[in-house]
Design an enzyme around this catalytic site. Structure first.
Site, short mmCIF file in Angstrom:
data_model
loop_
_atom_site.label_atom_id
_atom_site.label_comp_id
_atom_site.label_asym_id
_atom_site.label_seq_id
_atom_site.Cartn_x
_atom_site.Cartn_y
_atom_site.Cartn_z
N HIS A 46 0.80 -1.22 0.00
CA HIS A 46 0.00 0.00 0.00
C HIS A 46 0.84 1.27 0.00
O HIS A 46 0.42 2.29 -0.55
CB HIS A 46 -1.03 -0.04 1.13
N GLU A 96 -11.92 -10.00 -6.61
CA GLU A 96 -10.57 -10.23 -6.10
C GLU A 96 -10.44 -11.57 -5.41
O GLU A 96 -9.42 -11.89 -4.82
CB GLU A 96 -10.11 -9.07 -5.20
N ASP A 129 -5.15 -8.54 -5.12
CA ASP A 129 -5.56 -9.68 -4.31
C ASP A 129 -5.87 -10.90 -5.17
O ASP A 129 -5.50 -12.01 -4.83
CB ASP A 129 -6.80 -9.33 -3.47
N CYS A 169 -9.15 -2.23 -11.10
CA CYS A 169 -8.51 -1.22 -10.27
C CYS A 169 -7.25 -1.76 -9.59
O CYS A 169 -6.62 -1.06 -8.82
CB CYS A 169 -9.49 -0.65 -9.24
C1 PEP Z 1 -6.80 -5.14 -5.33
O1 PEP Z 1 -6.81 -6.08 -4.54
O2 PEP Z 1 -6.42 -5.25 -6.51
C2 PEP Z 1 -7.23 -3.80 -4.89
C3 PEP Z 1 -7.36 -2.82 -5.75
O3 PEP Z 1 -7.46 -3.62 -3.56
P1 PEP Z 1 -6.32 -3.38 -2.44
O4 PEP Z 1 -5.02 -3.22 -3.16
O5 PEP Z 1 -6.75 -2.17 -1.70
O6 PEP Z 1 -6.42 -4.63 -1.64
MG MG Z 2 -7.89 -5.90 -2.67
#
Ligand code: PEP
Ligand code: MG
Length: 570
Positions: A189, A431, A455, A502
């Site tokens: 993150h 995901e 994920d 995303c």
């Molecule tokens: C993902 O898992 O691709 C996602 C966009 O969510 P995060 O990275 O916040 O888990």
């Molecule tokens: Mg995710």
């Protein structure tokens, strides 16, 4: 040194090294006379913070906890504030020259031993309460290097084991020009936040990174992953030139900001941004984002000391809605757990956090938290173009349960005469492999889909996205993974639903043509990646992209696919 470039750009600056607080066992040094008053007041401060923390946990969970649970926590606060413990700790600081953490550890250890030898069973059992009280005080004593306490000078390059999402969010971007971490990769993150703020970053550098000292001169290349420590003037000059060129390139990419993303044969693609707060919207629109494909709400929660109220949340969503105006904003409901924790929810540690109590699983369990969030989003929906997105859905039942709660939040607002957008769309993240394999069925309840490859890839490949040792297996060009994506897109399209992405794969320049060829409708990514992705889309024919995808699908390994795509992108 070398790591993985996770946010492009070159930066030249001075190091600020964030060191983890040492484990208590490793602190053995004695302190000097002059430091004693400060150690005593640190102890008092830690006691106050620890008491406040436990009281907040009690207040927030009073309706959920059993009376016995509350009693345990209350006993803990009594031990934390115990006057005998305080005077013993003070004694050790003053007479044995021990730092406060060591003094607390020793006092607690001897109390635990004393209680353990008592005949009375009730008193013997209090040992664990004393231990917990000690741990909590120590935790607050060690919490010394928080983001708010740090002082940066201009052009600071942060060097750290890892940077927590909360720290990454509160970093003052105007002073930080680069980030390098021992751990992490493209999808950690901290890397995601660095990209959305346009800060060059290198992750996964390994433990030698921590040999860098404060104020060392650093050159960091967020594209190649190179880090140069105390380079000579010749190198600095070379990189200054490179930096000029790369800055100029990113400026010229911004020039295509107002052009649509459209293939040469006319297929229009929507390019959106991933953000965590309204402050990132300006940069997103500057880079040509057509809206927000993912608003990660959990980072707002993580910045709070206690659960944000409905009013506080409403303000947060309102600011995003108003700033974005007519542009769509997909608000993802709380996705905590995994590597994102909020201390005030006191979720017990799990041995498999990514497979455990996470995201929608928490929302469906803590319906109080979920309903408050949904009410706040719905109230803000009147002021912009908001949509709701649910994370980590694994089956239709979860989606139905969440939608029943959304209906409940809507009736609560209607009953109170509060306005909301009654036609708000609700979609889900794809995901978890089970969901990706049944988008056809999920289409009954889901207005749209967004693939979270970060994920989805870790669950499909059984590879922890945070673990450097297995990072080479975490590969979104795996032929099995690509088939899963295609299945999800095809099933959703058959039911007339659009599919976005995303996860970080959507901003990988090599992946763009492949995803286009699969039929992806919408790409959402960190703002700074949008111009590059747009350029790729604008230069290709959709029919060629489909052909490239079909040929790639005859290949048996990700390296073969990667090489083929590299060849095609020349
Ligand atoms: C993902 O898992 O691709 C996602 C966009 O969510 P995060 O990275 O916040 O888990
Ligand atoms: Mg995710």
């Amino acid at each position: 040194m070398k790591g993985t470039g996770v946010s492009p750009g070159i930066s030249i600056g001075t190091a600020y090294v964030i060191r983890k607080a040492p484990a208590v066992n490793a602190i053995t040094n004695t302190i000097e006379e002059k430091d004693k008053p400060a150690e005593i007041s640190n102890f008092d401060k830690a006691v106050k913070e620890a008491t406040g923390e436990v009281n907040r946990i009690i207040d927030l969970n009073r309706s959920r906890f059993k009376p016995e649970d509350i009693a345990i926590l209350e006993t803990q606060t009594e031990f934390i504030g115990d006057s005998q413990i305080r005077s013993d700790v003070q004694d050790k600081i003053l007479n044995e020259n021990l730092p406060a953490v060591v003094a607390v550890r020793e006092v607690i250890q001897s109390m635990v031993q004393m209680f353990g030898e008592m005949d009375d069973e009730y008193l013997r059992a209090r040992r664990t309460d004393i231990q917990d009280a000690g741990k909590r005080i120590i935790k607050h004593l060690l919490k010394d290097d928080s983001e708010s306490a740090r002082r940066y000078t201009e052009n600071t390059i942060l060097i750290a084991e890892d940077i927590s999402p909360t720290d990454a969010l509160s970093i003052d971007t105007s002073l930080i020009s680069g980030i390098a971490t021992v751990e992490g990769g493209r999808t950690s993150h901290a890397a995601i936040i660095a990209r959305s703020r346009g800060i060059p970053a290198v992750a996964g550098c390994g433990p030698t990174l921590m040999e860098i000292a404060d104020n060392d001169t650093i050159i960091l290349d967020g594209s190649t992953g190179d880090i140069l420590v105390n380079p000579d003037n010749h190198k600095i000059e070379e990189y200054r030139k490179k930096k000029k060129i790369s800055d100029r390139e990113s400026e010229s990419l911004k020039l295509i900001r107002d052009k649509p993303a459209i293939t040469k044969d006319g297929r229009k693609i929507h390019l959106l941004g991933n953000i965590s707060s309204h402050t990132e919207l300006e940069h997103l629109f500057e880079c040509g984002g057509e809206g927000v494909g993912l608003l990660r709400t959990e980072l707002f929660f993580m910045q709070h000391e206690k659960l944000p109220s409905e009013e506080e949340q409403f303000e947060f969503y309102l600011q995003v809605a108003i700033t974005a105006g007519k542009k769509p904003v997909i608000v993802r409901t709380l996705d905590i757990g995994g590597d994102k924790q909020v201390p005030f929810l006191s979720i017990p540690a799990e041995s498999n956090p990514f497979l455990g109590y996470r995201a929608i699983r928490i929302s469906l369990d803590r319906t109080d938290i979920f309903l408050t969030q949904i009410r706040a989003i719905l109230r803000a929906s009147v002021y912009g173009n908001l949509k709701i997105m649910l994370p980590m859905v694994s089956c239709l039942d979860e989606l139905k349960a969440a939608k029943t709660l959304i209906k409940k939040a809507e009736s609560e607002l209607s009953d109170s005469g509060i306005r909301y957008n009654s036609k708000i769309e609700t979609g889900i993240m794809l995901e978890i492999p089970s969901a990706a394999l049944m988008t056809g069925m999920l289409s009954k309840e889901s207005d749209f889909f967004s693939i979270g490859t970060n994920d989805l890839c870790q669950y499909t490949m059984a590879v922890d996205r945070m673990n450097r040792k297995v990072a080479s297996l975490y590969d979104h060009f795996n032929p099995g993974f690509l088939r899963l994506l295609k299945t999800a897109i095809d099933q959703a399209h058959e039911k007339g639903k659009s599919v976005g992405m995303c996860g970080e794969m959507s901003s990988d320049p090599l992946a763009v043509i492949l995803l286009l060829g699969m039929g992806l409708d919408e790409f959402s990514m960190p703002a700074s990646s949008i111009p590059v992705v747009k350029q790729i889309i604008n230069k290709v024919d959709y029919k060629d992209a489909k052909e490239i995808y079909n040929i790639a699908m005859t290949m048996e390994s990700s390296s073969e696919i990667r090489e083929y795509l590299q060849e095609k992108s020349k």
